[in-house]
Design a protein around this motif. Structure first.
Motif, PDB file in Angstrom:
ATOM      1  N   TRP A 178       0.913  -1.158   0.135  1.00 46.90           N
ATOM      2  CA  TRP A 178       0.007   0.218   0.114  1.00 46.90           C
ATOM      3  C   TRP A 178       0.901   1.286   0.042  1.00 46.90           C
ATOM      4  N   SER A 179       1.868   1.123   0.928  1.00 47.25           N
ATOM      5  CA  SER A 179       2.825   2.469   1.040  1.00 47.25           C
ATOM      6  C   SER A 179       3.417   2.799  -0.352  1.00 47.25           C
ATOM      7  N   ILE A 180       3.914   1.750  -1.180  1.00 46.78           N
ATOM      8  CA  ILE A 180       4.692   2.193  -2.273  1.00 46.78           C
ATOM      9  C   ILE A 180       3.783   2.641  -3.357  1.00 46.78           C
ATOM     10  N   ASN A 181       2.555   1.839  -3.466  1.00 46.44           N
ATOM     11  CA  ASN A 181       1.522   1.912  -4.705  1.00 46.44           C
ATOM     12  C   ASN A 181       1.022   3.464  -4.428  1.00 46.44           C
ATOM     13  N   MET A 192      11.382  -2.783   9.855  1.00 47.05           N
ATOM     14  CA  MET A 192      11.591  -1.654  10.131  1.00 47.05           C
ATOM     15  C   MET A 192      12.467  -0.896   8.921  1.00 47.05           C
ATOM     16  N   LYS A 193      13.453  -1.855   8.518  1.00 44.94           N
ATOM     17  CA  LYS A 193      14.445  -1.305   7.618  1.00 44.94           C
ATOM     18  C   LYS A 193      13.626  -0.984   6.450  1.00 44.94           C
ATOM     19  N   VAL A 194      12.687  -1.873   5.970  1.00 41.74           N
ATOM     20  CA  VAL A 194      12.054  -1.827   4.673  1.00 41.74           C
ATOM     21  C   VAL A 194      11.173  -0.251   4.906  1.00 41.74           C
ATOM     22  N   LEU A 195      10.375  -0.012   5.937  1.00 43.72           N
ATOM     23  CA  LEU A 195       9.787   1.150   6.097  1.00 43.72           C
ATOM     24  C   LEU A 195      10.575   2.442   6.139  1.00 43.72           C
ATOM     25  N   LYS A 196      11.787   2.187   6.601  1.00 40.30           N
ATOM     26  CA  LYS A 196      12.642   3.385   6.735  1.00 40.30           C
ATOM     27  C   LYS A 196      13.395   3.585   5.179  1.00 40.30           C
ATOM     28  N   THR A 197      13.398   2.500   4.382  1.00 41.44           N
ATOM     29  CA  THR A 197      13.854   2.749   3.061  1.00 41.44           C
ATOM     30  C   THR A 197      12.762   3.153   2.179  1.00 41.44           C
ATOM     31  N   ILE A 198      11.415   2.989   2.241  1.00 39.15           N
ATOM     32  CA  ILE A 198      10.341   3.618   1.615  1.00 39.15           C
ATOM     33  C   ILE A 198      10.223   5.364   2.167  1.00 39.15           C
ATOM     34  N   ALA A 199      10.484   5.670   3.340  1.00 42.14           N
ATOM     35  CA  ALA A 199      10.304   7.078   3.740  1.00 42.14           C
ATOM     36  C   ALA A 199      11.724   7.632   3.132  1.00 42.14           C
ATOM     37  N   SER A 200      12.796   7.157   3.134  1.00 45.20           N
ATOM     38  CA  SER A 200      14.158   7.782   2.767  1.00 45.20           C
ATOM     39  C   SER A 200      13.983   7.994   1.270  1.00 45.20           C
ATOM     40  N   MET A 201      13.562   7.003   0.381  1.00 42.59           N
ATOM     41  CA  MET A 201      13.414   7.143  -0.950  1.00 42.59           C
ATOM     42  C   MET A 201      12.121   8.131  -1.377  1.00 42.59           C
TER      43      MET A 201
END
Length: 317
Positions: free
Chosen positions: A139-142, A216-225
């Motif tokens: 959901w976040s990425i889309n 948590m690393k995945v969510l951090k990556t989404i926020a960073s990108m």
């Protein structure tokens, strides 16, 4: 240059790697041209390397721990017209390899995503928090990157030469699949979903993915990108937040008393609110500047893509 390179990152997969290689060899018979199976071992302490060699794979080692580090080595070292990447845990159906490769070779697709979530994943996967995490990430990425990739974290993908040689591997761990999905989306690469069936790991085979820490690393990556690729929107949100906080303190503590008495009683609050508004202005203009830099980077990427295409044609001649 090989027609197809099958890339299998491995860490302690002695129980399943032999079967995965055998299944890949059977599937590769349906792909015209030369296929090479590469097993990249990431400091396994079991017999993964020996079994892979016995089953006819080309075995190489990556000594920096982490799936992202393994993929960086694979993408840097292997040249092929098309690539298949899958895990060595026997959870992905190798019979889909010819269909995924066909999309890359004949339809010029840059990344084919093996979509587990639209088929059997939620029934087969026995780890409920993984299911929740996959839904949140999808959901976040889309939503934030406006794409239609149905399975963000799948380890089963096909790639073109152009994608492999232009993809900047920044992650070191399991967040690499998230990075791939976002990078393909923001660079307008040709991406297609490919429905696959998923089966859970066999008894005795353990997942290397830690639901909480890797999640948590995945969510951090989404926020960073999101910040890196959409800086104007990101810093506009930050600016709006600063203005909201300033208003929340300024109106009741400074403005309303001033209207009632004509005097300012809370100068420290007034000063802090002024600095918050100033920070909002700086944040807003930072977003404008970074947005221009991102547009320039996208232009540079297109030029680099042309260079990679020339290299691809040179290697094929």
């Amino acid at each position: 240059m090989d027609t197809l390179a099958i890339l299998i990152p491995c860490y302690n997969e002695a129980q399943t790697i032999g079967k995965v290689i055998d299944d890949c060899q059977v599937a590769a018979k349906s792909v015209p041209g030369k296929t090479v199976i590469y097993v990249y071992d990431n400091n396994s302490t079991d017999d993964t390397k020996k079994i892979a060699l016995d089953h006819g794979a080309v075995v190489r080692s990556e000594y920096q721990q982490g799936k992202g580090n393994v993929i960086r080595g694979m993408f840097r070292e292997v040249n092929a017209q098309s690539y298949i990447m899958l895990d060595g845990d026997d959870t992905y159906p190798t019979e889909d390899i010819p269909g995924m490769v066909d999309l890359v070779i004949n339809q010029k697709v840059d990344m084919v995503v093996g979509d587990r979530l639209s088929s059997t994943y939620f029934e087969e996967n026995k780890r409920p928090f993984h299911n929740v995490g996959n839904r949140i990430v999808r959901w976040s990425i889309n939503h934030f990157f406006n794409n239609e990739i149905r399975d963000i974290m799948t380890g089963y993908r096909a790639f073109s030469f152009n994608f492999v040689k232009t993809f900047p591997v920044l992650s070191t761990g399991f967040e690499i699949e998230t990075e791939m999905s976002i990078t393909a989306s923001v660079n307008h690469m040709h991406v297609k979903n490919y429905l696959i069936t998923y089966r859970d790991r066999p008894e005795g085979s353990d997942s290397k993915l830690n639901t909480v820490s890797d999640g948590m690393k995945v969510l951090k990556t989404i926020a960073s990108m999101f910040r890196n690729y959409h800086p104007q929107l990101f810093y506009s949100i930050v600016a709006a937040l600063f203005v909201f906080i300033a208003a929340a303190f300024f109106i009741p503590s400074v403005w309303l008393p001033y209207l009632a008495t004509g005097e300012v009683f809370n100068f420290p609050t007034l000063i802090v609110c002024g600095f918050l508004v100033l920070a909002a202005i700086i944040s807003l203009y930072s977003g404008f500047i970074l947005h221009s830099l991102v547009k320039q980077e996208k232009r540079n990427f297109e030029f680099h893509l042309q260079e990679v295409q020339f290299e691809y044609e040179r290697l094929n001649n």
